[in-house]
Design a protein around this motif. Structure first.
Motif, mmCIF file in Angstrom:
data_model
loop_
_atom_site.group_PDB
_atom_site.id
_atom_site.type_symbol
_atom_site.label_atom_id
_atom_site.label_comp_id
_atom_site.label_asym_id
_atom_site.label_seq_id
_atom_site.Cartn_x
_atom_site.Cartn_y
_atom_site.Cartn_z
ATOM 1 N N THR A 1 62.638 64.458 68.778
ATOM 2 C CA THR A 1 63.164 63.158 68.396
ATOM 3 C C THR A 1 64.487 62.914 69.098
ATOM 4 O OG1 THR A 1 63.949 61.828 66.522
ATOM 5 C CG2 THR A 1 64.268 64.194 66.392
ATOM 6 N N PHE A 2 64.862 61.636 69.231
ATOM 7 C CA PHE A 2 66.156 61.290 69.811
ATOM 8 C C PHE A 2 67.284 61.461 68.800
ATOM 9 C CE2 PHE A 2 63.230 58.803 72.495
ATOM 10 C CZ PHE A 2 63.624 59.284 73.734
ATOM 11 N N GLY A 3 66.938 61.563 67.511
ATOM 12 C CA GLY A 3 67.943 61.737 66.474
ATOM 13 C C GLY A 3 68.159 63.204 66.149
ATOM 14 N N ASP A 4 68.252 63.481 64.856
ATOM 15 C CA ASP A 4 68.476 64.854 64.402
ATOM 16 C C ASP A 4 67.198 65.667 64.578
ATOM 17 O OD1 ASP A 4 69.415 67.142 63.279
ATOM 18 O OD2 ASP A 4 69.488 66.384 61.227
ATOM 19 N N ASN A 5 67.291 66.737 65.340
ATOM 20 C CA ASN A 5 66.124 67.575 65.624
ATOM 21 C C ASN A 5 66.112 68.855 64.790
ATOM 22 O OD1 ASN A 5 63.751 67.636 67.496
ATOM 23 N ND2 ASN A 5 64.636 69.623 68.054
ATOM 24 N N SER A 6 66.931 68.904 63.746
ATOM 25 C CA SER A 6 67.027 70.116 62.927
ATOM 26 C C SER A 6 65.788 70.268 62.051
ATOM 27 C CB SER A 6 68.271 70.063 62.041
ATOM 28 O OG SER A 6 69.444 69.946 62.825
ATOM 29 N N PRO A 7 65.278 71.493 61.895
ATOM 30 C CA PRO A 7 64.106 71.703 61.028
ATOM 31 C C PRO A 7 64.494 71.670 59.558
ATOM 32 C CG PRO A 7 64.850 73.785 61.939
ATOM 33 C CD PRO A 7 65.710 72.731 62.571
ATOM 34 N N LEU A 8 63.493 71.526 58.717
ATOM 35 C CA LEU A 8 63.699 71.575 57.270
ATOM 36 C C LEU A 8 63.845 73.040 56.857
ATOM 37 C CD1 LEU A 8 63.655 70.289 54.413
ATOM 38 C CD2 LEU A 8 61.167 70.517 54.475
ATOM 39 N N VAL A 9 64.882 73.323 56.060
ATOM 40 C CA VAL A 9 65.158 74.681 55.607
ATOM 41 C C VAL A 9 64.939 74.744 54.104
ATOM 42 C CG1 VAL A 9 66.870 76.523 55.436
ATOM 43 C CG2 VAL A 9 66.814 75.071 57.463
ATOM 44 N N LEU A 10 64.090 75.691 53.671
ATOM 45 C CA LEU A 10 63.820 75.895 52.254
ATOM 46 C C LEU A 10 64.277 77.293 51.864
ATOM 47 C CD1 LEU A 10 60.229 74.388 51.922
ATOM 48 C CD2 LEU A 10 62.385 73.305 51.314
ATOM 49 N N VAL A 11 65.121 77.355 50.834
ATOM 50 C CA VAL A 11 65.621 78.627 50.321
ATOM 51 C C VAL A 11 65.062 78.809 48.915
ATOM 52 C CG1 VAL A 11 67.646 80.027 49.802
ATOM 53 C CG2 VAL A 11 67.712 78.403 51.699
ATOM 54 N N ILE B 1 61.606 85.670 56.210
ATOM 55 C CA ILE B 1 61.821 84.393 56.889
ATOM 56 C C ILE B 1 60.522 84.026 57.606
ATOM 57 C CG2 ILE B 1 63.150 83.125 58.610
ATOM 58 C CD1 ILE B 1 65.469 84.968 58.165
ATOM 59 N N SER B 2 59.980 82.860 57.278
ATOM 60 C CA SER B 2 58.778 82.348 57.933
ATOM 61 C C SER B 2 59.115 81.021 58.593
ATOM 62 C CB SER B 2 57.634 82.155 56.926
ATOM 63 O OG SER B 2 57.310 83.374 56.298
ATOM 64 N N VAL B 3 58.620 80.839 59.802
ATOM 65 C CA VAL B 3 58.849 79.606 60.557
ATOM 66 C C VAL B 3 57.501 78.907 60.722
ATOM 67 C CG1 VAL B 3 59.756 78.596 62.667
ATOM 68 C CG2 VAL B 3 60.785 80.679 61.753
ATOM 69 N N LEU B 4 57.359 77.731 60.092
ATOM 70 C CA LEU B 4 56.139 76.938 60.200
ATOM 71 C C LEU B 4 56.318 75.991 61.380
ATOM 72 C CD1 LEU B 4 55.688 76.089 56.405
ATOM 73 C CD2 LEU B 4 55.228 78.227 57.616
ATOM 74 N N LYS B 5 55.510 76.215 62.423
ATOM 75 C CA LYS B 5 55.786 75.543 63.692
ATOM 76 C C LYS B 5 54.890 74.349 63.988
ATOM 77 C CE LYS B 5 55.442 79.578 65.753
ATOM 78 N NZ LYS B 5 55.449 80.612 66.803
ATOM 79 N N VAL C 1 59.538 73.812 59.822
ATOM 80 C CA VAL C 1 60.065 74.262 58.533
ATOM 81 C C VAL C 1 60.444 75.736 58.643
ATOM 82 C CG1 VAL C 1 59.629 74.491 56.055
ATOM 83 C CG2 VAL C 1 58.560 72.624 57.332
ATOM 84 N N ILE C 2 61.591 76.078 58.068
ATOM 85 C CA ILE C 2 62.027 77.468 57.965
ATOM 86 C C ILE C 2 62.054 77.820 56.478
ATOM 87 C CG2 ILE C 2 63.873 79.123 58.412
ATOM 88 C CD1 ILE C 2 64.734 77.413 60.754
ATOM 89 N N VAL C 3 61.190 78.753 56.079
ATOM 90 C CA VAL C 3 61.055 79.149 54.677
ATOM 91 C C VAL C 3 61.729 80.507 54.496
ATOM 92 C CG1 VAL C 3 59.464 79.564 52.777
ATOM 93 C CG2 VAL C 3 58.884 77.890 54.537
ATOM 94 N N ILE C 4 62.743 80.538 53.623
ATOM 95 C CA ILE C 4 63.516 81.761 53.375
ATOM 96 C C ILE C 4 63.338 82.158 51.915
ATOM 97 C CG2 ILE C 4 65.808 82.822 53.378
ATOM 98 C CD1 ILE C 4 66.638 80.823 55.496
ATOM 99 N N THR C 5 62.999 83.405 51.683
ATOM 100 C CA THR C 5 62.966 83.963 50.335
ATOM 101 C C THR C 5 64.003 85.071 50.246
ATOM 102 O OG1 THR C 5 61.219 85.536 50.941
ATOM 103 C CG2 THR C 5 60.533 83.421 50.022
#
Length: 428
Positions: free
Chosen positions: A207-217, A235-239, A255-259
């Protein structure tokens, strides 16, 4: 006079007959049944051999069900231990084996269930209850709001080896993604203490805007920098869209899933980890001192047909090193140097059959390679899990975390840069 013993006479001697009887005790059982186990005992000069015969074969019937809900299990493997003979349970969980020795042992195995060994003991009807294997069920990958076995994954999911986190002096969890997951670009944006967050792009810029992934803790949206690397369990990265579609448009950039680590039943376990180290600049520019600069500058001016800028009297003042108005200082050595860093972490985990807890407390003290820069951070995390109802079917969890960070930095970083790059003053 020597006495000769003839072989024919020796065959009828008492000693030969005794030796032949002893040898026959070994040979006859082996010839009668080579597969029959033989028990041979030696007591003084007598040898006793006993032949153990197999017991009669029987037909064994039975059923296999799930111990937790009583449902029949289809396709369970039932084998006779030590042989290749076996069968599978049918659609109702029933099985039948023929020609089974009365003293045989049945080995029952099924995917995701504990292996069971049952002695037949002459029984012809056996009921088997299998317990789910928690060891097998734990080999899962966190996807979406739940988990899934690796063998059943259809989407693209990257896993970070959390064992490497313990051997790396990380000050930010985002640094754990550097070079560990394919398709993930992670670059540290700054070297300032406290500003070492990593820019993360999953499969390029989308994207031209914010390219940061969604982070779930632990299932809640959060910031990856707020999680201490020592508290991470996985740490799992859903690509791709197949693995992250459950989050909708928020997962457009991945998405970055952190437990985080949680407690378990047992005694209280207290763990401490810490390290201290020194950070140094990778490379600093090598510059001329004041006398070298003024001399070479005059030489370059003469070569181009211009008048020298620095008189000899000014150059002598720089060489004297006794006038603060004409310094000869390498400011890169003044403003940059080694930086000390230390990190301490204490954790306590434990619980009972119904309540588990995990508490972590840490402190980070990091200096910057630029003078007058420092970052101190104190953080904590408390994870509580309580189990209710039969077979712990209801779990209530609570997570409390917080951190306080204090950044100390120079008020005039631009001036430091200008002083380091300034040239000697040509005025008298």
């Amino acid at each position: 006079m020597k006495r000769k013993l003839l072989i024919p006479n020796y065959l009828y001697s008492k000693g030969f007959r005794a030796a032949f009887k002893t040898l026959a005790l070994f040979i006859l059982p082996i010839g009668a049944n080579a597969s029959t186990p033989n028990l041979i005992t030696h007591n003084n000069s007598s040898i006793i051999a006993r032949i153990a015969s197999d017991k009669a074969a029987i037909t064994v019937k039975g059923s296999v069900v799930d111990a937790s809900n009583g449902q029949p299990l289809i396709g369970v493997s039932i084998n006779i231990k030590g042989t290749n003979k076996g069968t599978l349970s049918d659609i109702k969980g029933n099985f039948q084996l023929t020609n089974v020795p009365e003293n045989a042992v049945l080995v029952i195995t099924y995917i995701s269930y504990e292996k069971v060994e049952i002695a037949v003991g002459g029984k012809t009807d056996i009921a088997v209850k299998l317990q789910p294997s928690m060891k097998t069920l734990s080999d899962v990958v966190v996807v979406g709001y739940g988990t899934q076995k690796k063998e059943n994954l259809t989407g693209s999911v990257g896993i970070v080896n959390t064992q490497d986190l313990e051997s790396r002096p990380l000050t930010n969890t985002s640094q754990a993604l550097q070079g560990t997951v394919s398709g993930v670009f992670a670059l540290q944006s700054s070297g300032k203490p406290g500003d070492d967050n990593t820019v993360i792009d999953i499969r390029g810029v989308g994207t031209f805007g914010d390219n940061s992934p969604l982070v779930l803790v632990d299932g809640f949206p959060g910031t990856i920098g707020d999680v201490n690397p020592n508290d991470v369990q996985s740490i799992s990265v859903l690509k791709d869209a197949a693995s992250s579609a459950i989050y909708g448009s928020r997962a457009a950039n991945g998405v970055i899933v952190i437990t985080t680590k949680r407690g378990s039943a047992g005694k209280v376990r207290v763990n401490y980890s810490g390290y201290a180290g020194i950070q140094s600049p990778t490379r600093l520019p090598k510059v001329l001192n004041s006398v070298q600069y003024t001399t070479l500058y005059n030489e370059a001016a003469v070569n181009t047909g211009s008048a020298p800028l620095y008189p000899d009297s000014i150059i002598q003042k720089y060489a004297a090193h006794n006038n603060p108005l004409y310094p000869d200082i390498n400011y890169f050595d003044v403003y940059y140097g080694n930086a000390y860093m230390q990190n301490h972490r204490v954790s306590a985990t434990g619980g009972s059959d119904n309540v588990n807890y995990s508490f972590m407390l840490g402190h980070l003290d990091q200096d910057g390679i630029l003078v007058a820069t420092n970052y101190k951070k104190t953080d904590f995390r408390l994870n509580l899990d309580s189990y209710h109802l039969k077979d712990k079917r209801l779990r209530v969890s609570g997570n409390i975390s917080g951190n306080v960070g204090i950044k100390k930095r120079t008020d005039r970083p631009l001036e430091c840069r200008m002083v380091c790059n300034s040239r000697p003053n040509p005025s008298a």
